[in-house]
Design a protein around this motif. Structure first.
Motif, PDB file in Angstrom:
ATOM      1  N   PRO A 696       0.803  -1.229   0.000  1.00 31.71           N
ATOM      2  CA  PRO A 696       0.000   0.000   0.000  1.00 31.71           C
ATOM      3  C   PRO A 696       0.832   1.273   0.000  1.00 31.71           C
ATOM      4  CG  PRO A 696      -1.012  -1.629   1.431  1.00 31.71           C
ATOM      5  CD  PRO A 696       0.301  -2.216   0.999  1.00 31.71           C
ATOM      6  N   ALA A 697       2.018   1.233   0.591  1.00 35.06           N
ATOM      7  CA  ALA A 697       2.866   2.434   0.548  1.00 35.06           C
ATOM      8  C   ALA A 697       3.242   2.774  -0.892  1.00 35.06           C
ATOM      9  CB  ALA A 697       4.127   2.221   1.396  1.00 35.06           C
ATOM     10  N   HIS A 698       3.464   1.753  -1.712  1.00 33.19           N
ATOM     11  CA  HIS A 698       3.761   1.995  -3.131  1.00 33.19           C
ATOM     12  C   HIS A 698       2.531   2.559  -3.847  1.00 33.19           C
ATOM     13  CE1 HIS A 698       6.865  -1.304  -2.384  1.00 33.19           C
ATOM     14  NE2 HIS A 698       7.539  -0.198  -2.563  1.00 33.19           N
ATOM     15  N   TRP A 699       1.352   2.056  -3.521  1.00 28.87           N
ATOM     16  CA  TRP A 699       0.127   2.572  -4.147  1.00 28.87           C
ATOM     17  C   TRP A 699      -0.040   4.057  -3.818  1.00 28.87           C
ATOM     18  CZ3 TRP A 699      -3.388  -1.789  -1.728  1.00 28.87           C
ATOM     19  CH2 TRP A 699      -2.973  -3.029  -2.246  1.00 28.87           C
ATOM     20  N   LEU A 700       0.202   4.386  -2.564  1.00 29.54           N
ATOM     21  CA  LEU A 700       0.059   5.779  -2.133  1.00 29.54           C
ATOM     22  C   LEU A 700       1.030   6.670  -2.891  1.00 29.54           C
ATOM     23  CD1 LEU A 700      -0.987   8.026  -0.275  1.00 29.54           C
ATOM     24  CD2 LEU A 700       0.688   7.264   1.433  1.00 29.54           C
ATOM     25  N   GLY A 701       2.304   6.267  -2.951  1.00 30.51           N
ATOM     26  CA  GLY A 701       3.284   7.082  -3.656  1.00 30.51           C
ATOM     27  C   GLY A 701       2.934   7.255  -5.117  1.00 30.51           C
ATOM     28  N   HIS A 702       2.450   6.194  -5.738  1.00 26.78           N
ATOM     29  CA  HIS A 702       2.075   6.237  -7.152  1.00 26.78           C
ATOM     30  C   HIS A 702       0.943   7.239  -7.369  1.00 26.78           C
ATOM     31  CE1 HIS A 702       1.677   4.067 -11.116  1.00 26.78           C
ATOM     32  NE2 HIS A 702       0.479   4.610 -11.051  1.00 26.78           N
ATOM     33  N   LEU A 703      -0.098   7.161  -6.566  1.00 26.65           N
ATOM     34  CA  LEU A 703      -1.254   8.043  -6.743  1.00 26.65           C
ATOM     35  C   LEU A 703      -0.904   9.495  -6.430  1.00 26.65           C
ATOM     36  CD1 LEU A 703      -3.983   5.685  -5.263  1.00 26.65           C
ATOM     37  CD2 LEU A 703      -3.743   6.358  -7.652  1.00 26.65           C
ATOM     38  N   ARG A 704      -0.083   9.702  -5.423  1.00 29.83           N
ATOM     39  CA  ARG A 704       0.349  11.068  -5.121  1.00 29.83           C
ATOM     40  C   ARG A 704       1.124  11.658  -6.300  1.00 29.83           C
ATOM     41  NH1 ARG A 704      -2.637  12.773  -0.788  1.00 29.83           N
ATOM     42  NH2 ARG A 704      -1.912  11.998   1.233  1.00 29.83           N
ATOM     43  N   LEU A 705       1.973  10.850  -6.930  1.00 34.50           N
ATOM     44  CA  LEU A 705       2.749  11.336  -8.073  1.00 34.50           C
ATOM     45  C   LEU A 705       1.838  11.681  -9.243  1.00 34.50           C
ATOM     46  CD1 LEU A 705       5.383  11.931  -9.532  1.00 34.50           C
ATOM     47  CD2 LEU A 705       5.632   9.484  -9.973  1.00 34.50           C
ATOM     48  N   LEU A 706       0.842  10.840  -9.513  1.00 38.41           N
ATOM     49  CA  LEU A 706      -0.091  11.136 -10.601  1.00 38.41           C
ATOM     50  C   LEU A 706      -0.845  12.435 -10.333  1.00 38.41           C
ATOM     51  CD1 LEU A 706      -1.605   7.619 -11.423  1.00 38.41           C
ATOM     52  CD2 LEU A 706       0.244   8.821 -12.599  1.00 38.41           C
ATOM     53  N   ASP A 745      -8.396  -5.862  -1.741  1.00 40.49           N
ATOM     54  CA  ASP A 745      -7.440  -4.939  -2.351  1.00 40.49           C
ATOM     55  C   ASP A 745      -8.081  -4.136  -3.473  1.00 40.49           C
ATOM     56  OD1 ASP A 745      -5.457  -5.967  -0.701  1.00 40.49           O
ATOM     57  OD2 ASP A 745      -4.621  -7.291  -2.239  1.00 40.49           O
ATOM     58  N   ASN A 746      -8.843  -4.803  -4.322  1.00 41.02           N
ATOM     59  CA  ASN A 746      -9.455  -4.123  -5.465  1.00 41.02           C
ATOM     60  C   ASN A 746     -10.386  -3.004  -5.014  1.00 41.02           C
ATOM     61  OD1 ASN A 746      -8.208  -5.649  -7.508  1.00 41.02           O
ATOM     62  ND2 ASN A 746      -9.713  -7.287  -7.275  1.00 41.02           N
ATOM     63  N   ARG A 747     -11.205  -3.298  -4.036  1.00 40.67           N
ATOM     64  CA  ARG A 747     -12.130  -2.266  -3.546  1.00 40.67           C
ATOM     65  C   ARG A 747     -11.373  -1.105  -2.920  1.00 40.67           C
ATOM     66  NH1 ARG A 747     -16.306  -4.587   0.455  1.00 40.67           N
ATOM     67  NH2 ARG A 747     -17.389  -2.623   0.027  1.00 40.67           N
ATOM     68  N   ALA A 748     -10.349  -1.431  -2.125  1.00 40.34           N
ATOM     69  CA  ALA A 748      -9.597  -0.377  -1.451  1.00 40.34           C
ATOM     70  C   ALA A 748      -8.850   0.500  -2.451  1.00 40.34           C
ATOM     71  CB  ALA A 748      -8.621  -0.995  -0.451  1.00 40.34           C
ATOM     72  N   VAL A 749      -8.249  -0.111  -3.465  1.00 41.20           N
ATOM     73  CA  VAL A 749      -7.488   0.666  -4.448  1.00 41.20           C
ATOM     74  C   VAL A 749      -8.405   1.591  -5.232  1.00 41.20           C
ATOM     75  CG1 VAL A 749      -6.222   0.473  -6.615  1.00 41.20           C
ATOM     76  CG2 VAL A 749      -5.540  -0.908  -4.657  1.00 41.20           C
ATOM     77  N   VAL A 750      -9.547   1.092  -5.674  1.00 37.44           N
ATOM     78  CA  VAL A 750     -10.474   1.941  -6.438  1.00 37.44           C
ATOM     79  C   VAL A 750     -10.979   3.080  -5.568  1.00 37.44           C
ATOM     80  CG1 VAL A 750     -12.752   2.009  -7.524  1.00 37.44           C
ATOM     81  CG2 VAL A 750     -11.148   0.182  -8.098  1.00 37.44           C
TER      82      VAL A 750
END
Length: 857
Positions: A696-706, A745-750
């Motif tokens: 999840p830390a990678h997901w957060l960094g990715h979305l913040r960058l976008l 995971d899918n629900r949380a990411v969306v």
């Protein structure tokens, strides 16, 4: 070696015994053995020589020691670094005083190369300082006056002329290169190199150190270069410079760092072990030379650490004729030896005569044989190590059986050119339907163990990162902030929400759905589009991809321009407003082919939207044409490109990327491509593939960058969630990745994508291809508002193992929206209104193709 204490006799005996027994040595034992002297050193060398001999026997050249007959071309002696032992580098004033230009002229370069070819040389060793234009205005002015954007562009141009006009094979030593630089230079060279020298950071960071004031000598930077070379499948030369102030422990650490890179990518073709020689008129002129015993011990330890298959070299002109001792320590190569040019880095140390070197090698029981600039293993392997544009030049000089230089080879120039057209069409495109029944019958490629790098190194890397940590943050407080204003979520709060489950996850999805409703309304949108994957031939080495094939694989195919245009016309006939076109990085694909594809589609179907070419393809096109990314995108736009897919993103964190892919572009380059496209008015989607080795830390960094990019450029049309399909993915089959994301995971990411990208990217797309109809409907209740497209002929996910089909009809997509309790609306690529004529055509055919066009008639 100040501060180093000699090892105890017991420590030396134990380390020598382990070396004799072939037991893996650790760093402490290596540091002990580096101090072996006298009888201990003889013992160490004897075991090292046995390891070397076993490797030569396995390679099919027992009793052979090699060298490369070369010319040394010092393209420029300007450099932005200030190494305190270097006499190669000079300053503009001295060059002018001596009557030289800032760079060797093309005529000067070719004169040396031609004379070398006449003498039977086969390698052009091009050496130069690091990025001189960054320090010296005179270098910048010279490049501008001669029409070169940078030094790398001049190196590329001279390499092409050397190949075409002399037949010598360029071996390039331009210093620190970026990943993109490797893509620019690989098509024009047989091999490249850069000495690591040392991993002792203090020798770079502390005043008075030999590398202080030299930005390109930071060990971390140089290790990154070695890794980028491996990711780019470049046969690469590296090594150590010993005796510049490093301790034995630091020297051992340097060898282990080289071994790690070599194991991970298999791309280090040789290691040079070079002994320091003090030179007059340098800051280190008073420092003692590295003793021969130091060099011999380092060679022997390197042989034990690197193993029997490694190629080890020691320059013969730096050892005062002590050739037998180096052979006895385990070397198998003498490096480049020139009958024409001096060693410009060590001009005071002349090369030995080749006949003399052969005599001394024979006295030690070895036959001297000539190799090429690229080592035999890479010559025999060919792709992906040798670019198709250079391969004919290498084969003209090499023995096909041994990979060594052919004694009777005539060294003469051969044409070098980019392919002008798409490769001839071949293969099949029914993979979406028949991958399970025809073609490849196994779950992996035949070169599974080789093409992706070393799986064990990757396993160790992922294990070292540890499992994702579940945070016990304040979910109630985080949910309250999300409901009030998701823009105020802190990173800690966002991470806590990424881990939400049960009632907390339900609450999170309700909040995200409410934000969606306020941002874009109730309509579920979709696009009538056709995917056209014009080739699946690719050697990039993405470890998550089952789509990529070698030319000879049963499932490989390539479409012609006419076939691409036929598919676009067929899509238009059934109501499509868009074609989405992406392909593998085919080694024979010219950089201009992308322009030709866009033109062919627009010529056949002027009204269709061309959504094409991932950032990886953009970089590939730019490097192959020699254009900047900006200029390439501008020409693509003029050819008919409308928008680009924001694929090739995976996770925009290089630690994760380098597990997922061997050779794809770094995160910073992805950002550069999409940002440049947006600046040119070429909008793009954005994506994230998750559920593999990420957290999840990678997901957060990715979305913040976008979100940051979008606030700067405003160019993203949507964010697309791409759950990892594990079934046929190599990284899963190797036991490294998870089996895709969970339903949680899918629900949380969306939901979190909706919140973290609000209000900057209003459209959140879910993937029916990867989740199926029910899964997509659930995502529509969790913050998504878009279903993507009909696709008509989806291949990439199907080959990865997706079980949800290769197309959806218009009615299928509407049914998913209705299952989520929402109205539906067809959209354009950029979320505009679709003309009535297009809507009617799509509904009449229901988004179905009447038939799939074959590749071959």
């Amino acid at each position: 070696m100040d501060g180093t204490f000699p090892p105890t006799a017991n420590a030396m005996r134990r380390a020598l015994r382990r070396a004799r027994d072939g037991v893996a040595l650790d760093a402490a034992e290596a540091a002990v053995l580096l101090q072996a002297r006298g009888e201990d050193l003889q013992d160490l060398c004897a075991s090292a020589a046995r390891v070397r001999d076993a490797g030569l026997l396995a390679a099919g050249r027992p009793g052979v020691i090699t060298y490369s007959k070369s010319v040394f071309i010092p393209l420029t002696r300007l450099c932005r670094d200030k190494c305190h032992y270097c006499t190669f580098v000079t300053v503009p004033g001295k060059l002018r005083k001596a009557g030289h230009g800032m760079f060797m002229s093309p005529d000067e370069v070719l004169e040396v190369a031609r004379r070398g070819a006449e003498l039977g040389c086969k390698e052009a060793l091009i050496t130069l300082g690091d990025k001189p234009e960054d320090r010296w205005p005179e270098a910048r002015e010279w490049l501008d006056a001669h029409g070169y954007d940078d030094t790398v562009a001049y190196v590329r141009a001279m390499s092409i002329r050397i190949l075409e006009e002399t037949g010598l094979l360029p071996h390039l030593n331009p210093g620190v290169l970026s990943w993109t630089d490797f893509q620019r230079l690989k098509p024009v060279s047989a091999s490249m190199g850069m000495m690591l020298e040392t991993t002792a950071t203090r020798l770079w960071s502390e005043p008075g150190g030999p590398h202080h004031g030299s930005p390109d000598k930071e060990p971390a930077v140089r290790l990154r270069v070695l890794e980028d070379a491996g990711r780019s499948s470049v046969p690469f030369t590296s090594g150590l410079l010993i005796g510049i102030g490093e301790t034995y422990e630091e020297r051992a650490d340097s060898l282990f760092a080289l071994r790690k890179v070599s194991r991970a990518y298999h791309g280090i073709q040789e290691l040079i072990l070079q002994n320091f020689r003090a030179k007059p008129d340098t800051a280190m002129r008073g420092m003692p030379d590295a003793e021969l015993d130091e060099l011999v011990a380092t060679v022997a330890v390197a042989r034990h650490l690197m193993g029997p298959s490694a190629c080890l070299q020691a320059p013969p002109n730096l050892v005062d004729g002590e050739f037998e001792r180096l052979i006895g320590a385990g070397i198998d190569d003498w490096g480049g030896v020139s009958p024409l040019t001096p060693d410009h880095v060590n001009p005071e140390r002349p090369w030995p005569q080749i006949d003399r070197l052969a005599e001394r090698s024979a006295a030690a029981g070895f036959e001297l044989r000539e190799r090429l600039a690229v080592y035999p293993e890479y010559v025999r392997h060919g792709e992906p190590w040798l670019d198709p544009r250079v391969l004919p030049h290498v084969r003209a000089l090499s023995d096909p059986q041994t990979g060594l230089a052919r004694p009777d080879a005539v060294v003469r120039g051969l044409p070098w050119q980019e392919p002008e057209d798409l490769p001839a069409s071949y293969g099949r495109t029914d993979l979406h339907a028949t991958i399970d029944t025809e073609g490849r019958t196994g779950d992996r490629r035949a070169d599974f163990e080789d093409v992706y790098g070393d799986w064990q190194v990757l396993r160790e890397q992922v294990l070292a990162q540890g499992a994702p940590e579940r945070l016990a943050g304040d979910l109630r407080g985080a949910l309250a902030v999300a409901a009030d204003d998701p823009r105020k979520l802190t990173d800690d709060q966002a991470l806590a929400l990424f881990h939400a489950d049960g009632p907390a996850l339900d609450a999170l999805c309700r909040i995200a759905d409410a934000v969606r409703r306020d941002a874009v309304g109730e309509d579920v949108t979709y696009c009538v589009t056709r995917n056209i994957n014009f080739t699946n031939v690719c050697y990039t080495g993405c470890r998550f991809c089952a789509f990529a094939q070698r030319r000879t694989d049963a499932d490989a195919y390539t479409l012609s321009l006419e076939q691409v245009a036929d598919r676009a016309a067929q899509a238009w006939d059934v109501g499509a407003t868009e074609v989405c076109m992406q392909g593998g990085i085919h080694p024979d694909l010219p950089g201009t082919a992308y322009f030709d594809i866009a033109r062919a589609v627009k010529k056949r179907v002027p009204g269709i939207h061309v959504h094409a070419f991932s950032p990886m393809e953009v970089v590939n096109g730019a490097t192959r044409t020699g254009l900047s990314i900006r200029d390439w995108l501008q020409q693509a736009k003029e050819a008919g490109l409308d928008t680009i897919p924001g694929t090739a993103a995976e996770i925009l964190d290089d630690d994760v990327r380098w597990v997922l892919t061997k050779g794809k572009l770094p995160a910073a380059t992805w950002v550069e491509v999409v940002s440049t496209a947006h600046e040119l008015g070429i909008r793009s989607s954005s994506t994230m593939m998750y559920g593999h080795v990420d957290t999840p830390a990678h997901w957060l960094g990715h979305l913040r960058l976008l979100a940051e990019i979008q606030q700067r450029t405003g160019g993203f049309t949507e964010f697309v969630t791409l759950p990892f399909v594990h079934t046929n993915a190599p990284v899963y089959l190797a036991g490294i990745a998870r089996p895709g994301p969970t339903a949680r995971d899918n629900r949380a990411v969306v939901a979190m994508a909706r919140l973290l990208l609000h209000p900057h990217i209003p459209n959140i797309q879910t993937s029916w291809v990867k989740l199926g109809a029910e899964g997509a409907a659930e995502m529509l209740r969790s913050g998504a508002n878009d279903l993507g497209g009909t696709l008509m002929e989806e291949t990439i996910s199907r080959m990865a193992g997706s079980a949800y089909g290769s197309y959806k009809s218009v009615r299928d997509l509407r049914a998913i929206a209705e299952a989520a309790g929402r109205p539906h609306r067809q959209r354009t690529t950029t979320y505009g209104e679709v003309p009535e004529e297009r809507r009617a055509a799509a509904l009449a055919s229901d988004g179905h193709l009447p038939e799939l066009l074959p590749v071959l008639d």
